[in-house]
Design a protein around this motif. Structure first.
Motif, mmCIF file in Angstrom:
data_model
loop_
_atom_site.group_PDB
_atom_site.id
_atom_site.type_symbol
_atom_site.label_atom_id
_atom_site.label_comp_id
_atom_site.label_asym_id
_atom_site.label_seq_id
_atom_site.Cartn_x
_atom_site.Cartn_y
_atom_site.Cartn_z
ATOM 1 N N ASP A 7 0.801 -1.201 0.000
ATOM 2 C CA ASP A 7 0.000 0.000 0.000
ATOM 3 C C ASP A 7 0.850 1.274 0.000
ATOM 4 O O ASP A 7 0.548 2.261 -0.656
ATOM 5 N N GLU A 8 1.980 1.208 0.763
ATOM 6 C CA GLU A 8 2.846 2.395 0.814
ATOM 7 C C GLU A 8 3.910 2.337 -0.284
ATOM 8 O O GLU A 8 4.208 3.336 -0.937
ATOM 9 N N LEU A 9 4.431 1.113 -0.509
ATOM 10 C CA LEU A 9 5.512 0.980 -1.496
ATOM 11 C C LEU A 9 5.056 1.316 -2.920
ATOM 12 O O LEU A 9 5.861 1.695 -3.752
ATOM 13 N N HIS A 11 3.654 3.816 -3.797
ATOM 14 C CA HIS A 11 3.964 5.229 -4.036
ATOM 15 C C HIS A 11 5.430 5.426 -4.379
ATOM 16 O O HIS A 11 5.765 6.197 -5.273
ATOM 17 N N GLY A 12 6.298 4.702 -3.656
ATOM 18 C CA GLY A 12 7.710 4.757 -3.996
ATOM 19 C C GLY A 12 7.933 4.228 -5.412
ATOM 20 O O GLY A 12 8.750 4.762 -6.163
ATOM 21 N N LEU A 14 5.687 4.251 -7.899
ATOM 22 C CA LEU A 14 5.140 5.254 -8.807
ATOM 23 C C LEU A 14 6.128 6.394 -9.027
ATOM 24 O O LEU A 14 6.256 6.931 -10.123
ATOM 25 N N ASP A 15 6.870 6.747 -7.978
ATOM 26 C CA ASP A 15 7.796 7.871 -8.065
ATOM 27 C C ASP A 15 9.180 7.453 -8.535
ATOM 28 O O ASP A 15 10.084 8.278 -8.599
ATOM 29 N N GLU A 17 11.319 5.636 -6.941
ATOM 30 C CA GLU A 17 12.270 5.826 -5.845
ATOM 31 C C GLU A 17 12.694 4.505 -5.198
ATOM 32 O O GLU A 17 13.418 4.499 -4.223
ATOM 33 N N LEU A 18 12.189 3.384 -5.717
ATOM 34 C CA LEU A 18 12.561 2.093 -5.126
ATOM 35 C C LEU A 18 13.764 1.506 -5.843
ATOM 36 O O LEU A 18 13.968 1.742 -7.030
ATOM 37 N N ARG A 38 -5.311 -2.301 -8.714
ATOM 38 C CA ARG A 38 -6.294 -1.258 -9.001
ATOM 39 C C ARG A 38 -5.939 0.037 -8.270
ATOM 40 O O ARG A 38 -6.056 1.123 -8.806
ATOM 41 N N ALA A 39 -5.480 -0.106 -7.028
ATOM 42 C CA ALA A 39 -5.069 1.075 -6.262
ATOM 43 C C ALA A 39 -3.939 1.805 -7.000
ATOM 44 O O ALA A 39 -3.907 3.030 -7.066
ATOM 45 N N SER A 42 -5.283 3.635 -10.007
ATOM 46 C CA SER A 42 -5.981 4.828 -9.550
ATOM 47 C C SER A 42 -4.980 5.956 -9.257
ATOM 48 O O SER A 42 -5.224 7.124 -9.564
ATOM 49 N N GLN A 43 -3.836 5.563 -8.704
ATOM 50 C CA GLN A 43 -2.815 6.578 -8.411
ATOM 51 C C GLN A 43 -2.201 7.166 -9.677
ATOM 52 O O GLN A 43 -1.864 8.339 -9.711
#
Lengths: 257, 177
Positions: A7-9, A11-12, A14-15, A17-18, A38-39, A42-43
């Motif tokens: 859920d948090e990763l 975002h990393g 998407l950016d 940054e991983l 899906r989440a 959506s992002q």
């Protein structure tokens, strides 16, 4: 990977940054978990909604002019501080006054209470003497009790000819010689021995030919005697008692009686 | 002459980032005139501390000053906003968030996005602006906001979820009306 972690990763991911391993884990998880996939989609949609130029506020032109003029004022006030710089003038004046006092004190206070060139030199000589005894093989560069060996050894090594004499018959045996760097120049150093005591005798040309009498000081338990004669400065130092070192100094100056 | 050089060097290193400074200030203050005042103040501060700037990245350095100036300015001028209790609200949102209906399936209208972003608490708004509009790395965002890297990522995650939720709610409301 749990959904909670993903859920948090996401975002990393998407950016961008991983690191590679983490990215692969996230991708793997999204292949297996439709909810997280899906989440993520959506992002990406949210991101594209944010990629709209009209969301970015651009500075109005007058702002740049306003800033530049206030910077110029600021730069000027750094050169000429506010209130006509009186504050700085005061600081400057105080500093100048303190400097003046310092010069006056330095100039007129008796020499005896401030460190003189002699005192600094004495300190240098004590350090050198200690070092010469501490470091094995450092005491002499030329080891000889023969003055006719020691004297020529200095030839070409220093720009003067130090007087080298042996006082073996007075029980001050010439032990050898070496070069030292003292008082900003190369000096000749003669080493004498009396019983178990060593005497270092430093010799270099004096700037003024005026002969001076002996001056005796003590430092860190060492006796020091220095004088100028025949255009040479002499400094003798030893742990020998003051009376015997004085006798040595007299021998150097006058030769064996 | 040295001072002249300082001004010239400063302008060359920092003035090109005026838009970035203004954009951040505007998103934080949510108002034209306040943003202008804050940016001007930030530039003066930056000029005073320019001697301490040795880095290559003038933009991050300036934006950190802009952000601090905003916070100080808001403390002086108004804004209980700075002390919003974060976590209580968030738990509520995260449970709703699992609802698949809350997922954004189409690009939202710009006006709607602007409003939703403006209404986000400051803590989320600033990381989102730096990431999405300034396109800065987590590392730069961390140095500007003085937060650990991990916190940057979790703030972004929480901020985006809030934004997504606000937008889907509004889209639903529009559909219904």
């Amino acid at each position: 990977m749990s959904c909670q972690r993903a859920d948090e990763l996401i975002h990393g991911y998407l950016d961008g940054e991983l690191d590679l391993a983490r990215s692969l884990e996230v991708e793997q998880h999204m292949r297996e978990c439709e909810t997280c996939a899906r989440a993520y989609r959506s992002q990406t949609t949210l991101r594209s909604s944010l990629k709209d130029d009209s969301l970015y506020y651009r500075a109005p032109e007058k702002l740049q002019k306003r800033i530049q003029s206030s910077l110029r004022k600021e730069a000027k006030s750094e050169v000429f501080p506010r209130a006509f710089g009186w504050r700085w003038l005061t600081v400057g004046a105080s500093l100048a006054f303190m400097l003046l006092i310092g010069v006056v004190v330095w100039r007129f206070v008796p020499r005896s209470i401030r460190p003189s060139g002699d005192e600094l030199l004495a300190q240098e000589i004590v350090s050198d003497h200690v070092r010469s005894l501490q470091m094995p093989g450092h005491l002499t560069d030329v080891l000889s009790s023969d003055q006719h060996t020691v004297k020529p050894w200095f030839d070409g090594k220093v720009d003067f000819a130090p007087p080298v004499k042996d006082f073996a018959s007075q029980d001050f045996r010439l032990y050898g010689g070496r070069l030292e760097y003292l008082n900003n120049r190369t000096v000749a150093t003669l080493v004498y021995q009396r019983r178990l005591h060593y005497i270092n005798l430093y010799i270099w040309p004096a700037e003024q030919a005026v002969a001076t009498g002996e001056k005796t000081t003590q430092r860190q338990g060492y006796n020091l005697i220095h004088w100028t004669s025949s255009g040479m400065n002499y400094w003798a130092i030893s742990d020998l008692n003051g009376v015997e070192l004085h006798e040595f100094a007299r021998l150097v100056q006058q030769g064996p009686l | 002459m040295q001072k002249q050089n300082k001004l010239a060097t400063f302008e060359e290193a920092v003035l090109p980032h005026l838009n970035a400074a203004y954009n951040l200030a505007h998103w934080l203050t949510r108002n034209d005139t306040d943003a202008e005042d804050v940016v001007q103040e930030a530039y003066l501060r930056a000029f005073k501390f320019f001697g301490g700037f040795h880095g290559a990245d003038g933009r991050s350095w300036l934006l950190a000053i802009v952000r601090n100036t905003c916070y100080t300015w808001m403390q002086h001028n108004r804004s209980p906003e700075l002390s919003v209790p974060l976590d209580d609200e968030l738990h509520e949102i995260e449970s709703k968030d699992l609802d698949p209906e809350a997922l954004l399936v189409q690009r939202a209208d710009t006006l709607m996005v602007r409003q939703a972003l403006e209404e986000l608490p400051m803590e989320f708004r600033e990381v989102l602006v730096l990431r999405e509009l300034e396109e800065m790395s987590y590392k730069d965002i961390a140095s500007i906001t003085d937060l650990p890297l991990g916190t940057v990522m979790s703030r972004l995650a929480r901020g985006r979820k809030r934004l997504q939720l606000a937008l889907t709610n509004q889209m639903h409301a529009e559909v219904l009306s």
